[in-house]
Design a protein around this motif. Structure first.
Motif, mmCIF file in Angstrom:
data_model
loop_
_atom_site.group_PDB
_atom_site.id
_atom_site.type_symbol
_atom_site.label_atom_id
_atom_site.label_comp_id
_atom_site.label_asym_id
_atom_site.label_seq_id
_atom_site.Cartn_x
_atom_site.Cartn_y
_atom_site.Cartn_z
ATOM 1 N N VAL A 36 -8.874 4.070 11.350
ATOM 2 C CA VAL A 36 -7.734 2.906 11.723
ATOM 3 C C VAL A 36 -8.819 1.454 11.567
ATOM 4 O O VAL A 36 -9.657 1.523 11.502
ATOM 5 N N GLY A 37 -8.066 0.845 10.283
ATOM 6 C CA GLY A 37 -8.586 -0.292 9.592
ATOM 7 C C GLY A 37 -7.435 -1.846 9.422
ATOM 8 O O GLY A 37 -5.607 -1.549 9.232
ATOM 9 N N VAL A 38 -8.086 -2.741 9.688
ATOM 10 C CA VAL A 38 -7.988 -4.113 8.856
ATOM 11 C C VAL A 38 -8.269 -4.454 7.686
ATOM 12 O O VAL A 38 -9.643 -4.326 8.048
ATOM 13 N N GLY A 39 -7.499 -5.408 6.991
ATOM 14 C CA GLY A 39 -8.451 -6.211 6.475
ATOM 15 C C GLY A 39 -7.638 -7.203 5.230
ATOM 16 O O GLY A 39 -6.738 -7.678 6.311
ATOM 17 N N GLY A 40 -7.896 -7.490 4.095
ATOM 18 C CA GLY A 40 -7.393 -8.513 3.274
ATOM 19 C C GLY A 40 -6.573 -7.799 1.962
ATOM 20 O O GLY A 40 -6.727 -6.758 1.836
ATOM 21 N N THR A 41 -5.568 -8.315 1.386
ATOM 22 C CA THR A 41 -4.806 -7.820 0.064
ATOM 23 C C THR A 41 -4.583 -9.105 -0.465
ATOM 24 O O THR A 41 -3.845 -10.122 0.251
ATOM 25 N N PHE A 42 -4.760 -9.093 -1.861
ATOM 26 C CA PHE A 42 -4.408 -10.050 -3.042
ATOM 27 C C PHE A 42 -3.366 -9.591 -4.413
ATOM 28 O O PHE A 42 -3.971 -8.492 -4.910
ATOM 29 N N GLY A 43 -2.467 -9.767 -4.362
ATOM 30 C CA GLY A 43 -1.923 -9.361 -5.385
ATOM 31 C C GLY A 43 -2.135 -9.836 -6.478
ATOM 32 O O GLY A 43 -1.823 -11.213 -6.637
ATOM 33 N N ILE A 44 -2.217 -9.672 -7.512
ATOM 34 C CA ILE A 44 -2.800 -9.453 -8.746
ATOM 35 C C ILE A 44 -1.866 -10.322 -9.538
ATOM 36 O O ILE A 44 -1.840 -10.842 -10.440
ATOM 37 N N GLY A 57 -2.242 -9.475 4.345
ATOM 38 C CA GLY A 57 -3.234 -8.524 5.506
ATOM 39 C C GLY A 57 -2.905 -7.360 4.813
ATOM 40 O O GLY A 57 -2.137 -6.996 4.368
ATOM 41 N N VAL A 58 -3.369 -6.004 5.408
ATOM 42 C CA VAL A 58 -3.423 -4.773 5.865
ATOM 43 C C VAL A 58 -3.196 -4.687 6.759
ATOM 44 O O VAL A 58 -4.705 -4.806 7.374
ATOM 45 N N LEU A 59 -3.364 -3.515 6.301
ATOM 46 C CA LEU A 59 -3.271 -2.437 8.345
ATOM 47 C C LEU A 59 -3.636 -0.785 7.111
ATOM 48 O O LEU A 59 -2.416 -0.826 6.596
ATOM 49 N N ALA A 60 -4.374 -0.333 7.343
ATOM 50 C CA ALA A 60 -4.692 0.703 7.212
ATOM 51 C C ALA A 60 -5.313 2.256 7.920
ATOM 52 O O ALA A 60 -5.796 1.678 8.312
ATOM 53 N N ARG A 73 -2.868 9.058 3.399
ATOM 54 C CA ARG A 73 -2.958 7.982 3.822
ATOM 55 C C ARG A 73 -1.966 6.669 4.276
ATOM 56 O O ARG A 73 -1.028 7.446 3.576
ATOM 57 N N ALA A 74 -2.374 5.395 4.530
ATOM 58 C CA ALA A 74 -0.906 4.877 4.491
ATOM 59 C C ALA A 74 -1.746 3.285 4.306
ATOM 60 O O ALA A 74 -2.819 3.291 5.594
ATOM 61 N N GLN A 75 -0.982 2.662 4.951
ATOM 62 C CA GLN A 75 -1.372 1.129 4.271
ATOM 63 C C GLN A 75 0.409 -0.311 4.185
ATOM 64 O O GLN A 75 0.620 0.073 3.941
ATOM 65 N N ALA A 76 -0.186 -0.817 4.966
ATOM 66 C CA ALA A 76 0.780 -1.606 5.433
ATOM 67 C C ALA A 76 0.338 -3.417 4.346
ATOM 68 O O ALA A 76 -0.870 -3.463 5.042
ATOM 69 N N LEU A 77 0.929 -3.526 3.737
ATOM 70 C CA LEU A 77 0.898 -4.612 2.758
ATOM 71 C C LEU A 77 1.507 -5.856 3.534
ATOM 72 O O LEU A 77 2.865 -6.036 3.446
ATOM 73 N N VAL A 165 -12.367 -3.698 7.016
ATOM 74 C CA VAL A 165 -13.249 -2.815 8.120
ATOM 75 C C VAL A 165 -12.526 -1.591 9.088
ATOM 76 O O VAL A 165 -11.413 -1.916 9.278
ATOM 77 N N GLY A 166 -12.450 -0.218 9.210
ATOM 78 C CA GLY A 166 -12.288 0.325 10.334
ATOM 79 C C GLY A 166 -13.120 1.238 11.088
ATOM 80 O O GLY A 166 -13.942 0.384 11.322
#
Length: 169
Positions: A36-44, A57-60, A73-77, A165-166
């Motif tokens: 389980v991890g957290v990080g950043g997201t960028f919509g291009i 932000g992203v929760l993965a 896998r699952a990600q919340a953006l 990072v997870g």
């Protein structure tokens, strides 16, 4: 009796020698473990109204199926809007610590404001990479999500990139 001991030693030697020289196939194993991890997201990409390009932000979560090169896998953006992207991926190991993968699934966007992957439910592809830091429980991850027909007004494809990072479990 001496004859029996000689035959036993010969048989034991033959069995051990055959086991020592039996060829085994070597293959890389996928980076082991779920995380389980957290990080950043960028919509291009953005829609026709100029919405969608954003940071967030992203929760993965990755659940590695043992004995198969497959992960759930699952990600919340979370950006101006929110989306949840569940995928099933085929994982290809590069070495003991690194997997590259390609996932397929859906992007479920909520609300009227576009998330980093659009504002409507759409088919999504997710290429990415996972790297397990040696000697610990830390995973570094990075991926892209390509959501097709992702905008209610104007259609179009939404693309976002994530990294973080997870913690393995």
């Amino acid at each position: 009796m001496r004859h029996f001991i000689g035959i036993s030693v010969t048989l034991a030697t033959a069995v051990l020698a055959s086991m020592a020289f039996t060829p085994t196939s070597a293959s890389a194993q996928a980076a082991y473990g779920s995380y389980v991890g957290v990080g950043g997201t960028f919509g291009i990409e953005e829609d026709d109204r100029g919405e969608g390009r954003q940071f967030g932000g992203v929760l993965a979560v990755r659940y590695k199926l043992l004995e198969l090169p497959v992960s759930l896998r699952a990600q919340a953006l979370i950006g101006a809007g929110t989306a949840v992207v569940p995928t099933i991926s085929y994982d290809f190991p590069l070495n003991w610590q690194t997997d590259v993968y390609l996932g397929a699934g859906a992007a479920f966007a909520s609300g009227d404001t576009p998330s980093p992957v659009g504002d409507q439910t759409s088919f999504a592809l997710q290429p990415g990479i996972d790297y397990v830091v040696p000697g610990g429980t830390t995973v570094l991850f990075g991926n892209a999500i390509i959501a097709f027909d992702a905008y209610r007004k104007g259609g179009g494809t939404a693309v976002s990139v994530q990294g973080g990072v997870g913690l393995r479990f």
